[in-house]
Structure formats: structure tokens, C-alpha cells
Write a protein that holds these residues in place. Sequence first.
Motif, short mmCIF file in Angstrom:
data_model
loop_
_atom_site.label_atom_id
_atom_site.label_comp_id
_atom_site.label_asym_id
_atom_site.label_seq_id
_atom_site.Cartn_x
_atom_site.Cartn_y
_atom_site.Cartn_z
N THR A 126 0.85 -1.19 0.00
CA THR A 126 0.00 0.00 0.00
C THR A 126 0.88 1.24 0.00
OG1 THR A 126 -1.73 -1.13 1.22
CG2 THR A 126 -1.78 1.27 1.23
N LEU A 153 0.65 5.60 -0.50
CA LEU A 153 -0.04 6.85 -0.79
C LEU A 153 1.00 7.85 -1.25
CD1 LEU A 153 -2.06 5.36 1.15
CD2 LEU A 153 -2.77 7.63 1.91
N GLY A 154 0.73 8.50 -2.33
CA GLY A 154 1.63 9.55 -2.81
C GLY A 154 0.86 10.85 -2.91
N THR A 155 1.44 11.90 -2.42
CA THR A 155 0.73 13.18 -2.49
C THR A 155 1.10 13.92 -3.76
OG1 THR A 155 2.44 14.32 -1.21
CG2 THR A 155 0.61 13.36 0.02
N ALA A 156 0.24 14.81 -4.13
CA ALA A 156 0.40 15.52 -5.39
C ALA A 156 1.60 16.47 -5.36
CB ALA A 156 -0.87 16.30 -5.70
N PRO A 215 -4.32 15.76 -8.76
CA PRO A 215 -5.60 15.06 -8.90
C PRO A 215 -6.61 15.83 -9.73
CG PRO A 215 -5.47 16.09 -6.76
CD PRO A 215 -4.15 16.33 -7.42
N THR A 228 -7.25 23.70 -2.46
CA THR A 228 -6.91 23.39 -1.07
C THR A 228 -6.02 24.52 -0.63
OG1 THR A 228 -4.93 22.21 -1.75
CG2 THR A 228 -6.94 20.91 -1.57
N ASN A 229 -5.16 24.25 0.30
CA ASN A 229 -4.22 25.28 0.73
C ASN A 229 -2.96 25.29 -0.12
OD1 ASN A 229 -5.91 25.90 2.84
ND2 ASN A 229 -4.94 24.43 4.22
N TRP A 230 -2.92 24.46 -1.11
CA TRP A 230 -1.66 24.30 -1.83
C TRP A 230 -1.50 25.32 -2.95
CZ3 TRP A 230 -0.86 18.36 -2.81
CH2 TRP A 230 -0.59 17.75 -1.56
N MET A 254 -2.36 12.45 -4.33
CA MET A 254 -3.41 12.75 -3.37
C MET A 254 -3.29 14.19 -2.91
SD MET A 254 -4.08 10.52 0.06
CE MET A 254 -5.74 10.21 0.66
N PRO A 272 -4.98 17.33 -0.22
CA PRO A 272 -5.69 17.47 1.05
C PRO A 272 -7.20 17.35 0.86
CG PRO A 272 -3.94 19.08 0.93
CD PRO A 272 -4.00 18.41 -0.42
N THR A 275 -8.89 7.47 0.90
CA THR A 275 -8.98 6.16 0.25
C THR A 275 -9.42 5.15 1.30
OG1 THR A 275 -7.75 4.45 -0.95
CG2 THR A 275 -6.51 5.75 0.63
N ILE A 332 3.97 14.10 6.65
CA ILE A 332 2.83 13.47 5.99
C ILE A 332 2.20 12.41 6.90
CG2 ILE A 332 4.31 11.80 4.78
CD1 ILE A 332 1.01 13.32 3.50
N VAL A 343 -2.11 12.23 7.70
CA VAL A 343 -3.00 11.17 7.21
C VAL A 343 -3.61 10.48 8.43
CG1 VAL A 343 -3.17 9.00 5.94
CG2 VAL A 343 -1.71 10.84 5.09
N LEU A 353 -8.00 5.85 5.01
CA LEU A 353 -6.87 6.76 5.16
C LEU A 353 -7.29 8.10 4.57
CD1 LEU A 353 -4.02 4.33 4.03
CD2 LEU A 353 -4.63 4.96 6.38
N PHE A 361 -6.64 12.22 4.11
CA PHE A 361 -5.61 13.27 4.09
C PHE A 361 -6.23 14.55 4.62
CE2 PHE A 361 -2.25 15.23 0.97
CZ PHE A 361 -1.56 15.75 2.05
N SER A 416 -7.60 17.90 5.37
CA SER A 416 -7.95 18.95 4.39
C SER A 416 -7.20 20.25 4.65
CB SER A 416 -9.46 19.21 4.42
OG SER A 416 -9.85 19.65 5.71
N ALA A 473 -3.95 20.35 5.39
CA ALA A 473 -2.51 20.11 5.22
C ALA A 473 -1.90 21.16 4.30
CB ALA A 473 -2.28 18.71 4.66
N THR A 514 3.35 19.18 2.67
CA THR A 514 2.95 17.78 2.48
C THR A 514 2.91 17.37 1.02
OG1 THR A 514 0.64 18.47 2.57
CG2 THR A 514 1.60 17.68 4.61
N TYR A 558 3.75 7.73 1.60
CA TYR A 558 3.23 7.22 2.88
C TYR A 558 2.94 5.75 2.65
CZ TYR A 558 -0.33 6.88 6.65
OH TYR A 558 -1.08 6.54 7.74
N PRO A 589 1.88 2.45 4.56
CA PRO A 589 1.47 1.69 5.74
C PRO A 589 1.62 0.19 5.50
CG PRO A 589 -0.46 2.31 4.49
CD PRO A 589 0.74 2.87 3.74
#
Lengths: 143, 182
Positions: free
Chosen positions: A36, A38-41, A70, A121-123, B56, B58, B62, B90, B94, B156, B158, B160, B162, B166, B171, B173
Motif C-alpha cells: 500500500t 499513498l503519494g501526495t500531489a 488530482p 486546497t491550501n496548496w 493525493m 488534502p 482512500t 505526511i 493522514v 486513510l 488526508f 484537508s 494540510a 505535504t 506514505y 502503511p
Amino acid sequence: MNARRSRVAVATGVLVGLAAAPAAATWTDPVSISGTSLGTATLDAPVLSCTQQGLTSVRISWPIQTTRVPTTPTYVATIPGVTVPSPTVSGSTAYVDVTGALLSSLVAGTKTVSVRGTLPTNWTSPTSTINVTFVLVGLLVSC
Amino acid sequence: MLALVGALGLLGGLGTQAFWNDTASMSGTTVTSGTLDLKVGGQDSYTWSALSISSMAPGESTAESLTISNAGTTPFTVTITSSVTALDVIRTAVLATVRTGSTASTTSASYPRTENCSGTGNITYGPAALPTASTTVLGPSATIPAGGTLTFCVLLAFDSTAGNTTMSQTYAPSFTITATQA
């Protein structure tokens, strides 16, 4: 995994003489789960280009980021002291036209156009800049 | 010489003692040990790529559910532990939730991708950040009899709020499910 191959004896006591009861034991069977991720943008800084459009206008353009995000970012262009209209999207490119009329309220000289992308978002992306020069009260604009 | 002859004569005078005995054989009795056999998603090892998500942002989340089954003959309980490999920036953004008796919502493909664990099962962990060290997120469960199953769901989400720090993070798990003879 079949626990008969991997059973772990959990001794609950120590051996006490030859007549001790058999050690109590329980079987266990662990299964590991992995794979598993997770990758952030990543919101990239726009890569700006400048195209001369006649004497009184330049077009600042950049490719719209479509990977590692995304959703399509929105872009904001700024010039200090000027209200820059929202960028125009044309296919995979966004642009703003910097015209003499737009800069007419400024003192002639070199001005910096800044562009950054944002996600809902805040990005925000790193800001990219490019200089434009105008003279004769906005009659001539160049990159 | 005379003494030897006398001794032999004495031995020859003893009677032989004997006991009768009889034997009978028994067969057909077999002692067979049971089996403790945990299956996850019907398999002995499991790669949970369905819970993965890329790019992904904020506010996105998933969720996926998995079914544990007792494929052996011995009842067992299960304990699930988890840990995560990620930078703190990060890892703490999450939030994980683990819920029994729950199934995941339909996979969401369009932004914002928000999935959830639905159902009425109990939340056994979270919502909270998973630590880097292994921690129990479920269990010990109720006893699962031979042939029985237990479904659990992991969400999981993320955060909002963040910030930019990030971005571009990974990440990862991991989970270990241990069946213990009940």
C-alpha cells in the motif's frame, strides 16, 4: 501460511522435574500485508514563455499541469500595481496578454509578471516570474 | 569332582516355572492434529494495492475492506497491527480509521476522491495518525470459528488543512494480521 509449519509454542511455565505437565502452547499464523502506498500531489512551478504580439502586447503562456495532480490547477498571474485578468485556457496551455493598455497606469520600465498555480486546497505552486518592458506610456511592450 | 556332580544333580531336581500369556493387536486409531490457517483475501500473503492512491491532495481519502477467513479446523482470534513508513509531515497529516464489519464505498475516480468505510461495525482505531512503530489497530477479535470470516475496512484520510509541506510525499502503511488459536 499453514500454522502447522509455523506454530509457535508459548511455554507458560518452566520445567519442574520429570513429572511436569506438558507446556501449554497456542498456534499462531501471521500474515503480512504490504504494497500500500499513498503519494501526495506535486504542484509544479509554471514554465513561462513570452511571445511578442505586435508592438503593444506580449503573451505570457505556460503549459497546464496535468500530471501528479488530482485535478487541473487554476493559475493566477500578478503584476504589482495592476489588476491582471484571469488567465485564458486554450487547450493544454494557459496565458495572459500583457498589453500597453494594461500597463498604462504604471511608470515605464521593466515589470515582473508572476504566475503560480493553486489547487482547491491550501496548496500553491512555487511562483514563476518573467520580466516585460514597456516604454512610451504603454505604447511599446516587449519581453 | 564329586562336588560338581552333586551340584548338577541338585539343579536337575528343580521344576520349571512358566506363565501363560496372550496378545491381541488393535489398529485403526489415528490421532490427527488440527490446522490453524488464516487467509487474507483468500490468500496466504496479500498485497494491498487497492488501498493505494497517487497524487493525493488534502481532503481526499482512500478506503478498502478486506476479508479474513479461517481456512483451518481450529477456531482463532485475530489481531491486526500496523505501522507506517513516512516522514512525520505526511504521517501526521493522514488519519487512519479501522472498522470491523464494514465495507468500503465505491472507488472514487474524480476529484476530490473521497472514499469511506460504511456499515455499523465498531471503530477499533482512529481516526488517528498511524505511528512508525507497530501498534494494534484491531483485536483481539471475537473468536472466528473454522470456516468463519471477519471483514474489516481501513480508511486513510488526508487532512484537508494540510499545507504545502505535504506535497510530493509518500506514505507506506503496512499491516500484520495474526491469528491466534482460541
